[in-house]
Scaffold this active site. Structure first.
Site, PDB file in Angstrom:
ATOM      1  N   ARG A 191       6.778  -6.016  11.046  1.00 21.04           N
ATOM      2  CA  ARG A 191       7.142  -6.397   9.689  1.00 21.04           C
ATOM      3  C   ARG A 191       7.475  -4.643   9.859  1.00 21.04           C
ATOM      4  O   ARG A 191       6.043  -4.027  10.378  1.00 21.04           O
ATOM      5  CB  ARG A 191       6.680  -6.932   8.986  1.00 21.04           C
ATOM      6  CG  ARG A 191       4.831  -6.996   8.747  1.00 21.04           C
ATOM      7  CD  ARG A 191       4.161  -6.184   7.747  1.00 21.04           C
ATOM      8  NE  ARG A 191       3.224  -6.197   8.092  1.00 21.04           N
ATOM      9  CZ  ARG A 191       2.075  -4.909   7.986  1.00 21.04           C
ATOM     10  NH1 ARG A 191       3.044  -4.203   9.081  1.00 21.04           N
ATOM     11  NH2 ARG A 191       1.197  -4.998   8.107  1.00 21.04           N
TER      12      ARG A 191
ATOM     13  N   GLU B  89      -0.691  -2.422   0.052  1.00 23.79           N
ATOM     14  CA  GLU B  89      -0.864  -2.184   1.306  1.00 23.79           C
ATOM     15  C   GLU B  89      -3.168  -2.998   1.189  1.00 23.79           C
ATOM     16  O   GLU B  89      -3.186  -2.044  -0.263  1.00 23.79           O
ATOM     17  CB  GLU B  89      -1.183  -1.232   1.721  1.00 23.79           C
ATOM     18  CG  GLU B  89      -0.857  -0.897   3.048  1.00 23.79           C
ATOM     19  CD  GLU B  89       0.328  -1.315   3.542  1.00 23.79           C
ATOM     20  OE1 GLU B  89      -0.307  -2.634   4.341  1.00 23.79           O
ATOM     21  OE2 GLU B  89       1.160  -1.136   3.758  1.00 23.79           O
ATOM     22  N   HIS B  90      -3.228  -3.216   1.805  1.00 26.67           N
ATOM     23  CA  HIS B  90      -5.208  -3.795   1.812  1.00 26.67           C
ATOM     24  C   HIS B  90      -5.332  -4.681   0.228  1.00 26.67           C
ATOM     25  O   HIS B  90      -6.168  -4.291  -0.544  1.00 26.67           O
ATOM     26  CB  HIS B  90      -5.563  -2.256   1.376  1.00 26.67           C
ATOM     27  CG  HIS B  90      -5.742  -1.884   2.805  1.00 26.67           C
ATOM     28  ND1 HIS B  90      -6.887  -2.405   4.114  1.00 26.67           N
ATOM     29  CD2 HIS B  90      -5.394  -0.578   3.519  1.00 26.67           C
ATOM     30  CE1 HIS B  90      -6.804  -1.673   5.182  1.00 26.67           C
ATOM     31  NE2 HIS B  90      -5.373  -0.720   5.352  1.00 26.67           N
TER      32      HIS B  90
ATOM     33  N   ASP C 164      -3.626  -8.051   0.424  1.00 26.18           N
ATOM     34  CA  ASP C 164      -3.269  -9.770   0.918  1.00 26.18           C
ATOM     35  C   ASP C 164      -4.507 -10.327   0.515  1.00 26.18           C
ATOM     36  O   ASP C 164      -4.831 -11.547   0.344  1.00 26.18           O
ATOM     37  CB  ASP C 164      -2.584 -10.116   2.099  1.00 26.18           C
ATOM     38  CG  ASP C 164      -3.348  -8.730   3.087  1.00 26.18           C
ATOM     39  OD1 ASP C 164      -3.725  -8.076   2.997  1.00 26.18           O
ATOM     40  OD2 ASP C 164      -2.603  -8.990   4.354  1.00 26.18           O
TER      41      ASP C 164
ATOM     42  N   GLY D 215       0.667  -0.232  13.146  1.00 30.23           N
ATOM     43  CA  GLY D 215       0.631  -0.867  11.507  1.00 30.23           C
ATOM     44  C   GLY D 215       1.889  -1.724  11.460  1.00 30.23           C
ATOM     45  O   GLY D 215       2.267  -2.103  10.542  1.00 30.23           O
TER      46      GLY D 215
ATOM     47  N   SER E   3       2.485  -5.167  13.194  1.00 29.50           N
ATOM     48  CA  SER E   3       2.340  -5.902  13.006  1.00 29.50           C
ATOM     49  C   SER E   3       2.164  -6.890  14.439  1.00 29.50           C
ATOM     50  O   SER E   3       2.825  -7.852  14.288  1.00 29.50           O
ATOM     51  CB  SER E   3       2.633  -6.590  12.150  1.00 29.50           C
ATOM     52  OG  SER E   3       2.084  -8.336  11.902  1.00 29.50           O
TER      53      SER E   3
ATOM     54  N   ASP F 234       1.343 -10.347   7.029  1.00 30.50           N
ATOM     55  CA  ASP F 234       2.004 -10.023   8.838  1.00 30.50           C
ATOM     56  C   ASP F 234       2.494 -11.939   9.223  1.00 30.50           C
ATOM     57  O   ASP F 234       3.670 -11.841   9.729  1.00 30.50           O
ATOM     58  CB  ASP F 234       1.279  -9.856   9.316  1.00 30.50           C
ATOM     59  CG  ASP F 234       0.358  -8.655   8.822  1.00 30.50           C
ATOM     60  OD1 ASP F 234       1.280  -7.717   7.975  1.00 30.50           O
ATOM     61  OD2 ASP F 234      -0.616  -7.817   9.544  1.00 30.50           O
TER      62      ASP F 234
ATOM     63  N   ASN G 295      -6.539   0.349  17.010  1.00 33.77           N
ATOM     64  CA  ASN G 295      -6.789  -1.425  17.184  1.00 33.77           C
ATOM     65  C   ASN G 295      -7.539  -1.839  16.108  1.00 33.77           C
ATOM     66  O   ASN G 295      -9.118  -1.194  16.329  1.00 33.77           O
ATOM     67  CB  ASN G 295      -7.229  -1.167  18.959  1.00 33.77           C
ATOM     68  CG  ASN G 295      -7.372  -2.919  19.115  1.00 33.77           C
ATOM     69  OD1 ASN G 295      -7.592  -3.274  18.672  1.00 33.77           O
ATOM     70  ND2 ASN G 295      -7.092  -3.018  19.910  1.00 33.77           N
ATOM     71  N   LYS G 296      -7.393  -2.506  15.085  1.00 34.40           N
ATOM     72  CA  LYS G 296      -8.540  -2.867  13.802  1.00 34.40           C
ATOM     73  C   LYS G 296      -9.088  -3.535  14.794  1.00 34.40           C
ATOM     74  O   LYS G 296      -9.971  -3.329  14.402  1.00 34.40           O
ATOM     75  CB  LYS G 296      -7.317  -3.530  13.273  1.00 34.40           C
ATOM     76  CG  LYS G 296      -6.240  -3.679  12.356  1.00 34.40           C
ATOM     77  CD  LYS G 296      -6.103  -3.966  11.234  1.00 34.40           C
ATOM     78  CE  LYS G 296      -5.696  -5.690  11.874  1.00 34.40           C
ATOM     79  NZ  LYS G 296      -4.148  -5.758  12.913  1.00 34.40           N
TER      80      LYS G 296
HETATM   81  P1  NG1 Z   1      -1.993  -4.653  10.078  1.00 31.37           P
HETATM   82  O1  NG1 Z   1      -2.240  -3.487  11.222  1.00 31.37           O
HETATM   83  O2  NG1 Z   1      -0.386  -3.057   9.743  1.00 31.37           O
HETATM   84  O3  NG1 Z   1      -1.346  -5.297  11.121  1.00 31.37           O
HETATM   85  C1  NG1 Z   1      -3.265  -5.505   8.740  1.00 31.37           C
HETATM   86  C2  NG1 Z   1      -3.533  -6.946   8.366  1.00 31.37           C
HETATM   87  C3  NG1 Z   1      -2.822  -7.356   7.003  1.00 31.37           C
HETATM   88  C4  NG1 Z   1      -3.010  -6.213   6.166  1.00 31.37           C
HETATM   89  C5  NG1 Z   1      -2.598  -5.050   6.252  1.00 31.37           C
HETATM   90  C6  NG1 Z   1      -3.081  -3.726   5.413  1.00 31.37           C
HETATM   91  C7  NG1 Z   1      -3.731  -7.725  10.025  1.00 31.37           C
HETATM   92  C8  NG1 Z   1      -3.092  -8.980  11.476  1.00 31.37           C
HETATM   93  N1  NG1 Z   1      -3.137  -7.339   9.815  1.00 31.37           N
HETATM   94  O4  NG1 Z   1      -1.961  -5.221   9.183  1.00 31.37           O
HETATM   95  O5  NG1 Z   1      -3.199  -8.930   6.661  1.00 31.37           O
HETATM   96  O6  NG1 Z   1      -4.305  -6.233   5.313  1.00 31.37           O
HETATM   97  O7  NG1 Z   1      -3.594  -4.371   7.532  1.00 31.37           O
HETATM   98  O8  NG1 Z   1      -2.614  -3.993   4.498  1.00 31.37           O
HETATM   99  O9  NG1 Z   1      -4.923  -8.457  10.217  1.00 31.37           O
END
Ligand code: NG1
Length: 492
Positions: A58, A64-65, A67, A166, A168, A213, A257-258
């Site tokens: 998506r 952003e940030h 949810d 970013g 997802s 996501d 990588n979160k």
């Molecule tokens: P990304 O890292 O872009 O998939 C993450 C979070 C979302 C949301 C966004 C910031 C996961 C799976 N997704 O998305 O829920 O918080 O950052 O808006 O951690």
């Protein structure tokens, strides 16, 4: 059960939409890709797959940030997706076998479904199959050990959502595992239920994310973005984007990588601390349990404006130390660590409560305004309204850079080029690298904008990236995108 265009089945009751089983027709968009994956499946397992699952990535247009603080977001599903070919495992009845079409980069994996485990990631981030395991585990937890049958599955995976960008990719993988497992277990495939299960189980990876996501991965529909609300319950409302406008995604190629870093969870922790801090100032006896801004807003009957003033009044410092928090709440540092910090944020010494809270509250206001303007524009065209949308996107980015500190120098270069082209753009997804999303006035303007990005950004990339992306004229890293469908399930 019949399926309409987007593979959404008959509505079973108020608000219940299911992932309907569709026949894979040769004219289906995904036909070629599924044929190739089916052939790979056969080569690996010596049999045909029983069904295919497709779950998209998506792009978040705005919100952003927010949810994980309970506030709504406005994403759309993109055409890039994870596709699975799934078959039963007739010889090893309880074994899950995973093969990735990209054999060079993703190792094979096998495990016994009678003893599932998903440990927290080691430094460097989780292996690819862990995301899959989260999904299987999510269904196991949802059904409970008694109802979950450890039915073996053979699975071939093909993903083209850019990784750590970013868009997802991780949630598309987790959600595809949830859908495939739910189908094998004979579940009803209610889209919202599957989205909630997917959001919950992705937390096994260690990231305390919100549900954006996974929600759009299931609720997305061709032709529209979605206003996704999480409170009081998950709800998605289609939003028609302004006629003629074209959204472009540009990947900075700075990967983030979160799950391999603590940045994301640090922000979650700061938001939770700020919520409690403010709840305490409102004399709420249960202040320690209130961890989402939306719950506080509701408990105190505040609106967006009064909430913002309240933050400015009660969170006056630019940096809060451990001592500030411990003193105010009468707790020890050890309590702070065990009760209020997560596993990977134990090192935090400072907390920017004011800045994070202001971002979340202001961004949540921008989402509501964005949706309202889109609805107005669907009734009558207005240049002023279009300008407002662009402004909201720019404000969102500025806030993410200044208050939330989740931009990246490469993302900033993309934003600067966009400004020069007079295009409104913002970082999308978690940030710290990854993609921007930009709104162009027309297809022609989007083509010009993409050309400018290729000239001023992509052609200047370091040699190893040029080598990888130039042969395809950078078309995989910068592209116009249209809203696509959410999760689909096909039978041959
Ligand atoms: P990304 O890292 O872009 O998939 C993450 C979070 C979302 C949301 C966004 C910031 C996961 C799976 N997704 O998305 O829920 O918080 O950052 O808006 O951690």
């Amino acid at each position: 059960m019949t399926a309409n265009g987007n593979g959404t089945g008959d509505i079973l009751g108020p608000g219940i939409e299911i992932v309907a089983q569709q026949k894979l027709q040769p004219d289906a968009k995904m036909y070629g890709r599924m044929q190739r994956l089916g052939a790979f499946f056969k080569e690996q397992f010596g049999a045909e797959p029983d069904f295919f699952v497709r779950v998209p990535g998506r792009v978040n247009i705005i919100g952003e940030h927010v949810d994980y603080c309970g506030y709504s977001v406005l994403p759309m599903a993109v055409t890039q997706s994870i596709v699975l070919a799934v078959g039963s495992n007739p010889t090893e009845l309880h074994q899950l076998q995973l093969r990735n079409l990209d054999q060079a980069n993703f190792q094979n994996f096998q495990c016994d479904l009678k003893s599932l485990s998903v440990e927290l990631p080691l430094p460097g981030g989780p292996a690819w199959y862990k995301y899959f395991m989260c999904g299987v585990r999510g269904i196991e937890e949802h059904l409970g050990r008694k109802k979950f049958s450890p039915i073996g599955m053979r699975i071939a995976v093909d993903g083209n959502v850019p990784l750590a960008a970013g868009l997802s990719s991780s949630s598309a993988m987790v959600s595809s595992a949830v859908l495939a497992t739910a189908y094998v277990q004979g579940m009803k495939l209610d889209r919202k239920e599957l989205a909630s299960i997917s959001a919950k189980c992705e937390q096994y990876i260690g990231t305390h994310s919100g549900g954006m996501d996974q929600a759009i991965a299931y609720l997305g529909r061709e032709g529209c973005a979605h206003h996704i609300e999480f409170h009081p319950q998950l709800n998605g409302t289609p939003v028609i984007l302004p006629a003629g406008k074209c959204f472009v995604v540009a990947n900075s190629l700075a990967q983030k990588n979160k799950a391999a870093s603590s940045d994301y969870n640090e922000r979650v922790v700061e938001c939770r601390l700020a919520t409690r801090w403010l709840a305490r100032h409102k004399n709420l006896s249960n202040w320690q349990e209130i961890i989402r801004f939306i719950d506080l807003e509701e408990a105190c009957g505040m609106n967006n404006e009064t909430f913002e003033s309240f933050i400015k009044e009660k969170l006056t410092k630019l940096v809060y130390t451990r001592a500030d928090i411990c003193q105010e709440w009468g707790i020890t540092e050890q309590e702070l660590e065990t009760k209020y910090l997560t596993a990977n944020t134990q090192h935090m010494q400072q907390f920017k409560l004011r800045q994070r809270a202001l971002h979340v509250i202001q961004e949540s206001g921008r989402v509501v305004k964005f949706r309202k303007i889109c609805e107005q524009l669907a009734l009558h065209a207005s240049e002023e309204d279009i300008k407002q949308l662009g402004l909201l996107m720019r404000q969102s980015h500025e806030s993410l850079r200044e208050l939330y500190e989740c931009s990246h120098p490469d993302v900033e270069r993309l934003i600067a080029i966009s400004e020069k082209q007079n295009v409104s753009a913002r970082v999308t997804g978690a940030g710290w690298g990854g993609c921007i999303v930009a709104m162009c006035d027309s297809q022609e303007d989007a083509a010009k904008y993409i050309k400018a990005l290729k000239r001023d950004y992509y052609s200047q990339l370091p040699p190893h990236l040029l080598e990888r992306h130039q042969p395809n004229d950078f078309n995989e890293v910068v592209f116009a995108t249209l809203p696509g469908n959410g999760a689909e399930l096909f039978v041959p």
